[in-house]
Design an enzyme around this catalytic site. Structure first.
Site, PDB file in Angstrom:
ATOM      1  N   ARG A 243       0.838  -1.194   0.000  1.00 15.14           N
ATOM      2  CA  ARG A 243       0.000   0.000   0.000  1.00 15.14           C
ATOM      3  C   ARG A 243       0.878   1.250   0.000  1.00 15.14           C
ATOM      4  NH1 ARG A 243      -2.262  -3.674   3.567  1.00 15.14           N
ATOM      5  NH2 ARG A 243      -4.326  -4.453   2.939  1.00 15.14           N
ATOM      6  N   LYS A 270      -2.367  -1.616   7.732  1.00 14.20           N
ATOM      7  CA  LYS A 270      -3.809  -1.371   7.787  1.00 14.20           C
ATOM      8  C   LYS A 270      -4.492  -2.276   8.799  1.00 14.20           C
ATOM      9  CE  LYS A 270      -7.944  -1.383   4.869  1.00 14.20           C
ATOM     10  NZ  LYS A 270      -8.481  -1.620   3.501  1.00 14.20           N
ATOM     11  N   HIS A 333      -2.779   2.725  -6.179  1.00 12.48           N
ATOM     12  CA  HIS A 333      -3.266   1.423  -5.719  1.00 12.48           C
ATOM     13  C   HIS A 333      -3.246   0.405  -6.861  1.00 12.48           C
ATOM     14  CE1 HIS A 333      -5.494  -0.947  -2.683  1.00 12.48           C
ATOM     15  NE2 HIS A 333      -6.004  -1.555  -3.748  1.00 12.48           N
ATOM     16  N   ARG A 336      -0.895  -2.654  -6.983  1.00 13.69           N
ATOM     17  CA  ARG A 336      -1.276  -3.877  -6.278  1.00 13.69           C
ATOM     18  C   ARG A 336      -2.169  -4.751  -7.164  1.00 13.69           C
ATOM     19  NH1 ARG A 336      -1.039  -4.274  -0.819  1.00 13.69           N
ATOM     20  NH2 ARG A 336      -3.218  -4.911  -0.497  1.00 13.69           N
ATOM     21  N   HIS A 359      -3.367  -9.106   2.738  1.00 10.64           N
ATOM     22  CA  HIS A 359      -4.814  -9.090   2.898  1.00 10.64           C
ATOM     23  C   HIS A 359      -5.189  -9.746   4.212  1.00 10.64           C
ATOM     24  CE1 HIS A 359      -5.814  -8.507  -1.635  1.00 10.64           C
ATOM     25  NE2 HIS A 359      -5.601  -7.375  -1.005  1.00 10.64           N
ATOM     26  N   TYR A 369       0.121 -15.132  13.741  1.00  8.13           N
ATOM     27  CA  TYR A 369       1.419 -15.781  13.548  1.00  8.13           C
ATOM     28  C   TYR A 369       1.831 -15.889  12.078  1.00  8.13           C
ATOM     29  CZ  TYR A 369       0.663 -17.142  18.381  1.00  8.13           C
ATOM     30  OH  TYR A 369       0.414 -17.106  19.736  1.00  8.13           O
TER      31      TYR A 369
END
Length: 398
Positions: A243, A270, A333, A336, A359, A369
């Site tokens: 991002r 994010k 963007h 991506r 994501h 993890y």
């Protein structure tokens, strides 16, 4: 027949080593404690069991008031109602009335702050204060049903803010779900509200995904003449496809050029989870070149106005526009989307791609993890992706 109590008898009663009673008849008595407290009690039977009902403390509850309360309790018994159960129900009802939607929402909001960015937290609170609290805030949350929430949401929709209505619906759903999980309400009244809202138009970030056009874009970026921070950020972005905010806010202590690895801390992501970006050979070289411009500064891409602030999205967007790429053709963007589309088309494992895009992982335990999940595979994929981009830049037919 036992003698009735008098105010004088209660007032002059002295404490003893153990609690003792001053009876008034009909089960009503004063319990005198060793510390001098005088408490009204009513002994009664319900369902074959002996029970006690507290009626208050003397002198705050006078003899006359205690007798009135005892009579009221006996009237309930005559109608087959347990006075103690009735009182508990009344307390629950009073508590529910005090738990307004705004109070519960703010309690929920306070518990979420640790996992949100300041910007996201500010947006959530603003939507509640502007759209939900004015009409729903003062009402007991237990009294609210789906129609109450939908009335507010449809009002937002009528102003043309379709996406805002959906965001507010999601927030209200989270608040009522919290209320249900904590036992405040028995059901989640705001669950699934978005199904009753106007469908939002599909949002697509303009992106170049045709290999030949990608090659043209990469050459245009290489030829662009501008400030070093902007130039290098644009040259690195296609390789790492993170991002914009994550790239622009990069600091040198996050990047290990020897390990060819970039660890973005949770507070800059994010979803508030750390993210590892394997650095292809080409990216390591670009970062090393950028180092000579940023010097000893903490930020990799310092802005022009202040070395303590990174470049902005506007800088990157303006550079694209000066190269001739219109808003409907390519966005920041879009890098991506470009990577996701082409890597999927080339048959790379979808899990590797999604993890590299950072994501959201739906499984919260697993998400805690997985910042290094598929790291060897992602490292190979990122190098192959960089080589692929270099081929397109050189005009190869891939």
């Amino acid at each position: 027949m036992p003698q009735k109590l008098t105010d004088t008898a209660i007032r002059t009663a002295k404490p003893k080593e153990k609690p003792w009673k001053l009876t008034d008849g009909g089960g009503l008595y004063v319990l005198v404690s060793p510390t001098g407290g005088k408490l009204w009690r009513l002994k009664y039977r319900y369902g074959g069991k002996e029970k006690l009902l507290a009626l208050g403390a003397y002198p705050f509850v006078s003899l006359k008031d205690a007798r009135v309360r005892a009579i009221a309790a006996k009237e309930l018994l005559a109608r087959g109602i347990d006075p103690s159960a009735e009182r508990k129900a009344a307390k629950v009802e009073a508590t529910a009335a005090a738990l307004t939607f705004e109070k519960v929402a703010r309690e929920w909001y306070a518990k979420q702050l640790g996992k949100w960015t300041p910007r996201h937290a500010s947006g959530v609170l603003r939507r509640l204060e502007v759209h939900a609290f004015p009409e729903l805030g003062a009402r007991p949350i237990a009294e609210l049903g789906a129609p109450d929430f939908l009335a507010v949401l449809h009002k937002v929709e009528k102003t043309g803010h379709i996406e805002t209505a959906r965001r507010v619906a999601q927030i209200c759903g989270q608040v009522t779900r919290y209320a249900r999980l904590t036992g405040i309400v028995p059901a989640d009244a705001a669950s699934g509200l978005t199904e009753a809202l106007t469908a939002r138009p599909a949002q697509h970030f303009a992106a170049i995904t045709e290999p030949e056009k990608v090659g043209h874009l990469l050459r245009a970026i290489d030829e662009y003449q501008g400030e070093p921070s902007t130039c290098y950020a644009l040259r690195i972005l296609p390789y790492v496809f993170i991002r914009s905010s994550e790239l622009r806010g990069a600091t040198w202590d996050e990047i290990d050029l020897e390990k060819a690895e970039w660890l973005i801390p949770a507070e800059r992501m994010k979803m508030k989870r750390p993210h590892i970006v394997p650095l292809a050979r080409q990216v390591v070289e670009l970062f090393a070149s950028m180092r000579q411009f940023s010097g000893d500064r903490q930020l990799v891409f310092p802005g022009l106005a202040s070395a303590s602030r990174p470049i902005t999205d506007v800088c990157l967007l303006n550079a694209l526009r000066r190269m001739g790429y219109a808003r409907g053709e390519m966005t920041i963007h879009g890098f991506r989307s470009m990577a996701s589309t082409l890597l999927n088309e080339q048959g790379y494992n979808r899990d590797w791609i999604e993890r590299q895009l950072a994501h959201c992982e739906k499984n919260a335990v697993r998400a805690a993890y997985n910042h290094a999940e598929y790291l060897p595979e992602r490292r190979r994929m990122m190098q192959e992706w960089a080589d692929y981009l270099d081929g397109l830049r050189a005009g190869a037919e891939v």
